[in-house]
Design a protein around this motif. Structure first.
Motif, PDB file in Angstrom:
ATOM      1  N   UNK A  69      -0.950  -3.208   4.154  1.00 35.77           N
ATOM      2  CA  UNK A  69      -0.271  -1.946   4.423  1.00 35.77           C
ATOM      3  C   UNK A  69      -0.334  -1.011   3.218  1.00 35.77           C
ATOM      4  N   UNK A  70      -0.383  -1.559   2.034  1.00 37.63           N
ATOM      5  CA  UNK A  70      -0.572  -0.724   0.839  1.00 37.63           C
ATOM      6  C   UNK A  70      -1.948  -0.053   0.870  1.00 37.63           C
ATOM      7  N   UNK A  71      -2.969  -0.794   1.275  1.00 40.26           N
ATOM      8  CA  UNK A  71      -4.316  -0.216   1.352  1.00 40.26           C
ATOM      9  C   UNK A  71      -4.354   0.933   2.349  1.00 40.26           C
ATOM     10  N   UNK A  72      -3.650   0.786   3.457  1.00 42.67           N
ATOM     11  CA  UNK A  72      -3.595   1.847   4.451  1.00 42.67           C
ATOM     12  C   UNK A  72      -2.842   3.047   3.909  1.00 42.67           C
ATOM     13  N   UNK A  73      -1.763   2.798   3.149  1.00 41.96           N
ATOM     14  CA  UNK A  73      -1.011   3.892   2.539  1.00 41.96           C
ATOM     15  C   UNK A  73      -1.888   4.702   1.580  1.00 41.96           C
ATOM     16  N   UNK A  74      -2.747   4.008   0.862  1.00 43.60           N
ATOM     17  CA  UNK A  74      -3.643   4.684  -0.084  1.00 43.60           C
ATOM     18  C   UNK A  74      -4.494   5.728   0.633  1.00 43.60           C
ATOM     19  N   UNK A  75      -5.056   5.370   1.783  1.00 49.20           N
ATOM     20  CA  UNK A  75      -5.906   6.302   2.528  1.00 49.20           C
ATOM     21  C   UNK A  75      -5.075   7.423   3.152  1.00 49.20           C
ATOM     22  N   UNK A 126       4.790  12.424   0.014  1.00 46.73           N
ATOM     23  CA  UNK A 126       5.990  11.874  -0.626  1.00 46.73           C
ATOM     24  C   UNK A 126       6.465  10.612   0.085  1.00 46.73           C
ATOM     25  N   UNK A 127       6.420  10.642   1.425  1.00 41.93           N
ATOM     26  CA  UNK A 127       6.830   9.464   2.193  1.00 41.93           C
ATOM     27  C   UNK A 127       5.923   8.279   1.880  1.00 41.93           C
ATOM     28  N   UNK A 128       4.620   8.521   1.907  1.00 46.45           N
ATOM     29  CA  UNK A 128       3.659   7.434   1.656  1.00 46.45           C
ATOM     30  C   UNK A 128       3.769   6.919   0.230  1.00 46.45           C
ATOM     31  N   UNK A 129       3.965   7.825  -0.739  1.00 42.47           N
ATOM     32  CA  UNK A 129       4.126   7.403  -2.137  1.00 42.47           C
ATOM     33  C   UNK A 129       5.354   6.525  -2.290  1.00 42.47           C
ATOM     34  N   UNK A 130       6.445   6.915  -1.628  1.00 46.14           N
ATOM     35  CA  UNK A 130       7.682   6.134  -1.707  1.00 46.14           C
ATOM     36  C   UNK A 130       7.496   4.755  -1.097  1.00 46.14           C
ATOM     37  N   UNK A 131       6.810   4.701   0.051  1.00 49.54           N
ATOM     38  CA  UNK A 131       6.597   3.411   0.711  1.00 49.54           C
ATOM     39  C   UNK A 131       5.636   2.540  -0.093  1.00 49.54           C
ATOM     40  N   UNK A 132       4.635   3.162  -0.706  1.00 46.84           N
ATOM     41  CA  UNK A 132       3.722   2.416  -1.578  1.00 46.84           C
ATOM     42  C   UNK A 132       4.507   1.789  -2.728  1.00 46.84           C
ATOM     43  N   UNK A 133       5.422   2.566  -3.322  1.00 50.63           N
ATOM     44  CA  UNK A 133       6.229   2.048  -4.434  1.00 50.63           C
ATOM     45  C   UNK A 133       7.140   0.904  -3.979  1.00 50.63           C
ATOM     46  N   UNK A 134       7.645   0.994  -2.750  1.00 48.66           N
ATOM     47  CA  UNK A 134       8.478  -0.089  -2.208  1.00 48.66           C
ATOM     48  C   UNK A 134       7.670  -1.375  -2.098  1.00 48.66           C
ATOM     49  N   UNK A 135       6.452  -1.258  -1.569  1.00 46.77           N
ATOM     50  CA  UNK A 135       5.570  -2.426  -1.469  1.00 46.77           C
ATOM     51  C   UNK A 135       5.251  -2.981  -2.859  1.00 46.77           C
ATOM     52  N   UNK A 136       4.979  -2.071  -3.784  1.00 46.75           N
ATOM     53  CA  UNK A 136       4.626  -2.474  -5.148  1.00 46.75           C
ATOM     54  C   UNK A 136       5.762  -3.274  -5.786  1.00 46.75           C
TER      55      UNK A 136
END
Length: 337
Positions: A192-198, A224-234
């Motif tokens: 899901x992180x890889x998908x967020x990147x795209x 902003x939403x995707x960046x926040x979710x990426x950070x949550x996964x991270x």
């Protein structure tokens, strides 16, 4: 004589499959044609050429299927939705990662279409689509691996022997010490992180290209939403001392010329959001720590609200093509004879 199943009308599920694929492939053709013109790497070019050939072939077959059932072919996307003379918007590195994610989406979509097909020609068609997508996936992962561009999920050390869960604390995660993530949970997080990147790259590029202030604000909100979710996964991975995947923001070029129509860019982002919500749902179902489930639920809610706002823009601007609809029996009853 009993009518053969091959001569039977397409079911609503089969029409939905074909309609959806036509919309997605017509969009992909516009995107890939522009990518191909500007690609520098010969192996990236070969992927785009192969994928373009498949998409064109799909559209031809879908037209035959729908017209044979006297069902209208969707409008979809055309050359009017892409400026082939516009400068590049993605680097070759980002293009091949984009193609990787879109191919994964295709594999999931074709599997679902096959599972909901009954008529023999539809079953055969989607079996072939799955085979084509698997071959495309094989070629892309080979190139990513050979070029050292692929981010591999974390390695896991083998236990001495199989074990069973002994305490209810295995499921907790809100309070106290959290257990490390298991391999199934990490698989969902990492992908899901890889998908967020795209998604981030697509929203960033779309915000650069559109001249519409409302869309600029919408795409910025999505970033902003995707960046926040990426950070949550991270953070989830970091707490278990596991590495994250790499972002590709720097691979979006500084083009401000509108490469794609606003309609196409908004449709594309909404398409990515739809698949994201689906993959979050799968990861939620497979997560065995309660805090992970709660995080996925929050993400799904946020993504669906954002997607609804995007659909409202599509409707207001008369860009949203209506999917195949069943008859409104009340309206039919009101019609004058």
């Amino acid at each position: 004589m009993e009518k053969s199943i091959h001569d039977a009308r397409l079911t609503s599920s089969e029409i939905a499959n074909l309609w959806t694929q036509y919309m997605n492939d017509s969009m992909s053709i516009c995107v890939m044609k522009h990518f191909l013109i500007h690609a520098q790497d010969e192996e990236v070019k070969s992927i785009l050429e192969f994928a373009l050939e498949l998409s064109h072939r799909h559209l031809d077959k879908i037209k035959i299927f729908l017209e044979g059932d006297q069902y209208p072919v969707p409008i979809g996307f055309t050359d009017d939705d892409v400026d082939l003379e516009a400068p590049p918007i993605f680097s070759d590195k980002l293009v091949i990662h984009y193609m990787y994610i879109m191919t994964v989406h295709g594999l999931s979509g074709y599997a679902g279409s096959l599972n909901t097909s009954i008529r023999e020609d539809q079953v055969e068609y989607f079996i072939e689509c799955n085979k084509e997508a698997m071959e495309l996936y094989r070629r892309i992962t080979k190139i990513l691996t050979e070029k050292g561009l692929i981010d591999r999920p974390p390695n896991i050390n083998p236990p001495e022997k199989p074990t069973v869960v002994k305490k209810q604390s295995y499921l907790t995660g809100w309070f106290g010490k959290r257990r490390p993530l298991n391999a199934i949970e990490v698989s969902g997080i990492y992908f899901n992180m890889k998908k967020d990147v795209i998604k981030i790259c697509m929203e960033m590029a779309s915000r650069q290209m559109t001249k519409n202030k409302e869309l600029q604000d919408f795409f910025k909100r999505g970033e902003k939403i995707c960046d926040k979710q990426f950070d949550t996964f991270n953070k989830m991975l970091s707490e278990s001392n596991l590495p994250s995947t790499s972002k590709l923001d720097d691979q979006v070029l500084n083009t401000t010329t509108p490469v794609f129509s606003d309609k196409l860019m908004l449709f594309h982002v909404l398409n990515l959001l739809s698949t994201a919500a689906g993959y979050y749902g799968v990861a939620l179902a497979l997560s065995q720590r309660r805090d992970l489930g709660a995080s996925y639920l929050a993400m799904i809610t946020e993504v669906l609200k954002y997607a609804e706002d995007g659909m409202n823009i599509m409707i207001r601007k008369k860009w949203m093509e209506e999917p195949p609809m069943f008859d409104d029996r009340d309206q039919l009853a009101k019609k004058k004879k």
